[in-house]
Design a protein around this motif. Sequence first.
Motif, PDB file in Angstrom:
ATOM      1  N   TYR A 185       0.835  -1.201   0.000  1.00  0.00           N
ATOM      2  CA  TYR A 185       0.000   0.000   0.000  1.00  0.00           C
ATOM      3  C   TYR A 185       0.871   1.252   0.000  1.00  0.00           C
ATOM      4  CZ  TYR A 185      -2.739   3.915   1.553  1.00  0.00           C
ATOM      5  OH  TYR A 185      -3.287   5.170   1.644  1.00  0.00           O
ATOM      6  N   ALA A 186       1.932   1.243   0.825  1.00  0.00           N
ATOM      7  CA  ALA A 186       2.819   2.412   0.870  1.00  0.00           C
ATOM      8  C   ALA A 186       3.414   2.677  -0.517  1.00  0.00           C
ATOM      9  CB  ALA A 186       3.929   2.184   1.897  1.00  0.00           C
ATOM     10  N   HIS A 187       3.805   1.616  -1.200  1.00  0.00           N
ATOM     11  CA  HIS A 187       4.340   1.778  -2.560  1.00  0.00           C
ATOM     12  C   HIS A 187       3.265   2.285  -3.506  1.00  0.00           C
ATOM     13  CE1 HIS A 187       5.266   0.378  -6.668  1.00  0.00           C
ATOM     14  NE2 HIS A 187       6.500   0.730  -6.358  1.00  0.00           N
ATOM     15  N   ALA A 188       2.057   1.717  -3.382  1.00  0.00           N
ATOM     16  CA  ALA A 188       0.963   2.117  -4.270  1.00  0.00           C
ATOM     17  C   ALA A 188       0.619   3.586  -4.090  1.00  0.00           C
ATOM     18  CB  ALA A 188      -0.267   1.250  -4.005  1.00  0.00           C
TER      19      ALA A 188
ATOM     20  N   ARG B 211      -7.347  -2.680   7.586  1.00  0.00           N
ATOM     21  CA  ARG B 211      -7.395  -1.447   6.800  1.00  0.00           C
ATOM     22  C   ARG B 211      -6.366  -1.418   5.677  1.00  0.00           C
ATOM     23  NH1 ARG B 211      -4.878   1.029  11.543  1.00  0.00           N
ATOM     24  NH2 ARG B 211      -2.735   1.600  11.029  1.00  0.00           N
ATOM     25  N   GLU B 212      -5.187  -2.028   5.874  1.00  0.00           N
ATOM     26  CA  GLU B 212      -4.192  -2.001   4.799  1.00  0.00           C
ATOM     27  C   GLU B 212      -4.691  -2.747   3.567  1.00  0.00           C
ATOM     28  OE1 GLU B 212      -1.953  -1.602   8.682  1.00  0.00           O
ATOM     29  OE2 GLU B 212      -3.585  -2.819   7.911  1.00  0.00           O
ATOM     30  N   VAL B 213      -5.450  -3.824   3.788  1.00  0.00           N
ATOM     31  CA  VAL B 213      -6.019  -4.549   2.651  1.00  0.00           C
ATOM     32  C   VAL B 213      -7.081  -3.688   1.975  1.00  0.00           C
ATOM     33  CG1 VAL B 213      -7.289  -6.611   1.936  1.00  0.00           C
ATOM     34  CG2 VAL B 213      -5.525  -6.783   3.709  1.00  0.00           C
ATOM     35  N   LEU B 214      -7.913  -3.015   2.777  1.00  0.00           N
ATOM     36  CA  LEU B 214      -8.902  -2.097   2.205  1.00  0.00           C
ATOM     37  C   LEU B 214      -8.216  -1.004   1.390  1.00  0.00           C
ATOM     38  CD1 LEU B 214     -11.475  -1.463   5.087  1.00  0.00           C
ATOM     39  CD2 LEU B 214     -11.790  -2.860   3.062  1.00  0.00           C
ATOM     40  N   GLN B 215      -7.185  -0.413   1.980  1.00  0.00           N
ATOM     41  CA  GLN B 215      -6.482   0.666   1.289  1.00  0.00           C
ATOM     42  C   GLN B 215      -5.870   0.175  -0.018  1.00  0.00           C
ATOM     43  OE1 GLN B 215      -4.004   1.419   4.712  1.00  0.00           O
ATOM     44  NE2 GLN B 215      -4.940   3.408   5.094  1.00  0.00           N
ATOM     45  N   LEU B 216      -5.286  -1.012   0.033  1.00  0.00           N
ATOM     46  CA  LEU B 216      -4.638  -1.552  -1.159  1.00  0.00           C
ATOM     47  C   LEU B 216      -5.659  -1.843  -2.252  1.00  0.00           C
ATOM     48  CD1 LEU B 216      -1.866  -2.312  -2.192  1.00  0.00           C
ATOM     49  CD2 LEU B 216      -2.194  -4.606  -1.266  1.00  0.00           C
TER      50      LEU B 216
END
Length: 402
Positions: free
Chosen positions: A142-145, A202-207
Amino acid sequence: MSASAEHVLDLGDLGFEQGAHLLVQRALRDLPPGAELAVAGLDPALVVHLEAWCRSQGHRTQRADENDDGVKAWVTRGRTDLDRWALAERAGGPGPDGVVARPQLNWGLAARGALVEPGGPEIAADLAERELVWAELAPSLYAHAASAQWDPAKAVRWDAEVRLAPEIEQAIVQIMTFLVENEQAALVVPARLLARIHPHFREVLQLLAVQAADEARHVEIFTRRALLTGGEMGTSSVSGRESLATLLTEPDFSLASFLLSVLGEGSFLNLLTFIDRNAPDPVTRQVARLARQDEARHVAFGVAHLQHQGKVDPSLLGRLRGAVEQRHQTLISSAGLNQDVFDALVVLAAGEWTPEGIRRGYAAVQELQVEMDEGRQHRLVRLGFPGDEAAELSALHTRNFM
């Protein structure tokens, strides 16, 4: 009673309409149930407002005598406030290490790591288990995206000169039309999954949200390239839409991720590389490269998620195999890849209308299909399939690429 008691709060001239309840609440917070707090103050309406507030919070009040050294009322600490939080629990921890195995549905939209008051409505999240959706790589992906987002209006040189033979331009239009169709499916799948995942992950949601945004951009740039020279979109075959429809109906998160990201978008990485390699103009080359860098991230998450789940679910490989076989059986009577798309890829790689060029283009498309097959086998082996089984499953993948 005396104002010299141990617990005294002097509000001065601060009234409840100015926030005095915050100081009273703070003073009571550290007192045990049954303890008394003397409240002094100069506001004429203090006692009336204090009594009303205490009733709403479960505390008792008693008005003080005139000789209580400025004290206006005594508040006896009630149990309601204490009981309300006594059974509260932390919703895991704020960082990735704080992800719990099964977040409570009544945590709802509470921030991960928050102290959650008991009760409240349950959310409709059927994907509420860590092993169903998680991947250790999700936070870093996610950070990369988030850092790799690009603006379609600025990232592509839309004013670059594009002067191609009509037949070559028509081939590119057909390929772009095919890409739009597939990217719309790739947008809908993560968007539908988003609403089913517990916000705790949330990281999966964000991704997935960024993945949907990526696909939306791809739809835009492929459409703009198709219409760049003023023509119309190409054709859409029934077989193509049949193939994509099977992705939209898969309810299982892991199987949907497997079919879309690991097999479908994985094959698309090879297709986008092919388009980049054979692009006759800078715009076509740019849109292929931009989409490929996003798709590589989508594939990485799909593989990482399934590798994670494979460690805790011994039945996973069997379920993945079943998904491939079922989809193959559903599409067994399908015509496969749109003939217009196949021919357009040949023309793109040929670059010219000569026997030598067409022979070269046809061989290039055959090599593309070999590369797609090898890529799928490689990812299947990474998931734990033996080499011969990976080859068998890859051969069953839809002829429509995605």
